[in-house]
Design a protein around this motif. Structure first.
Motif: not given
Length: 344
Positions: A25-39
């Motif tokens: 879950k932490v890894l998935l949360a980090g992946a989501a945060l890592g792509t968030l700025p490109d929204l």
């Protein structure tokens, strides 16, 4: 950089910071945060030029992401991770977010790290937007962390170390190319002229160099595997803006590209092209900004982006051979009807 690289980077950062608390879950949360700025790519600023120059803007700013990370960490602790230390949540979220624009700043596109201040976008240009040599050493340990959970944090840290060393290598390669270009133009009229250089697709071995020269520009390829240090330059028409003064959109584009644009008349259209992205006669960012009437008078028009069309099939194998040091095939990467080889 591409979304896969950004997601892998965010996951690796989150896993390394989480330590023993690292879970899928932490890894998935980090992946989501890592792509968030490109929204921010979903935002429409009204025209294709504005969409280009304002991308990687406020959502990539350190002055936006750091306060946002602090707020998100407080909310996360209250709602989701009540047993986590607040400092660890702030570090996990903050680093997962800001490593995204920091990685983007290594590419040619430009990242507005200091928005809203009037500072030019940061574009180091030592990395292509997609580079397997960076992504794979980062992605494989992250995927392995989902399986070997007891070693997840160490795997993530190892991936970050390898990928970071590759970033350092890209800076070394950029420095080597700068020295080579300076040696090639020394004593010519190109000495001291604006220079842009960036790696060709998917690597940091073969580099593309562009030098502005009034109403034309010179383009060349140089590989770290070349035996001959001389660069085979190809002069190309750069053109000029036909109006007495540039409109605001052109000012924005020239600021964004640091002046590396060309002007070409195609039938009755005036096409403005970003010279930093692409190669030879293939450029993905070209815009119609003016039209010529039957009596030869130019008039500004609403900007439209042109479709660059497909990449020529011969380009990929030619690029690979050129990377390996085959300097005689430079002409294969250039449309002979549009450019020719010469000495500056």
């Amino acid at each position: 950089m591409d979304s896969i690289s950004q997601a892998a980077l965010g996951a690796a950062v989150a896993g390394a910071v989480a330590g023993r608390r690292c879970t899928p879950k932490v890894l998935l949360a980090g992946a989501a945060l890592g792509t968030l700025p490109d929204l921010d790519v979903l935002l429409d600023y009204g025209d294709p030029i504005s969409n280009m120059v304002k991308h990687r803007g406020f959502s990539h700013s350190l002055f936006v992401l750091l306060p946002f990370a602090a707020v998100l960490a407080v909310l996360w602790k209250r709602v989701v991770a009540k047993d986590w230390p607040l400092w660890q949540l702030m570090a996990l979220i903050g680093l997962s977010l800001i490593t995204h624009p920091l990685l983007d700043s290594f590419t040619s596109y430009g990242t507005q790290l200091f928005w809203p201040f009037a500072v030019p976008p940061v574009a180091i240009s030592s990395m292509f937007i997609i580079d397997p040599a960076y992504t794979i050493p980062l992605l494989v340990p992250v995927l392995a962390a989902f399986i070997w959970r007891s070693r997840a944090a160490k795997l993530c840290a190892a991936g970050l170390t390898i990928s970071s060393l590759y970033l350092v290598w890209s800076l070394v390669a950029l420095g080597m190319m700068k020295d080579r270009v300076e040696e090639n133009v020394a004593g010519t009229h190109l000495e001291g002229q604006p220079v842009f250089m960036a790696p060709s697709p998917l690597n940091t071995v073969l580099w593309r160099i562009v030098i502005l020269d009034g109403d034309k520009y010179w383009e060349g390829l140089a590989s770290l595997m070349d035996e001959d240090p001389a660069i085979d330059w190809m002069p190309m028409v750069r053109g000029e803006w036909p109006f007495p003064s540039p409109p605001p959109l052109l000012i924005d584009l020239e600021r964004f590209t640091k002046g590396f644009v060309s002007f070409e008349q195609q039938n009755d259209d005036l096409v403005v092209t970003d010279l930093r992205l692409g190669m030879a006669t293939y450029h993905p960012f070209s815009f119609v900004m003016a039209m010529q009437s039957e009596n030869g008078v130019w008039a500004l028009t609403e900007p439209t982006q042109l479709d660059p069309g497909p990449v020529l099939p011969r380009t990929i194998p030619a690029l690979w051979l050129r990377l390996l040091g085959a300097q005689h095939i430079d002409a294969m990467l250039c449309n002979e009807n549009d450019c020719f080889r010469d000495e500056p």
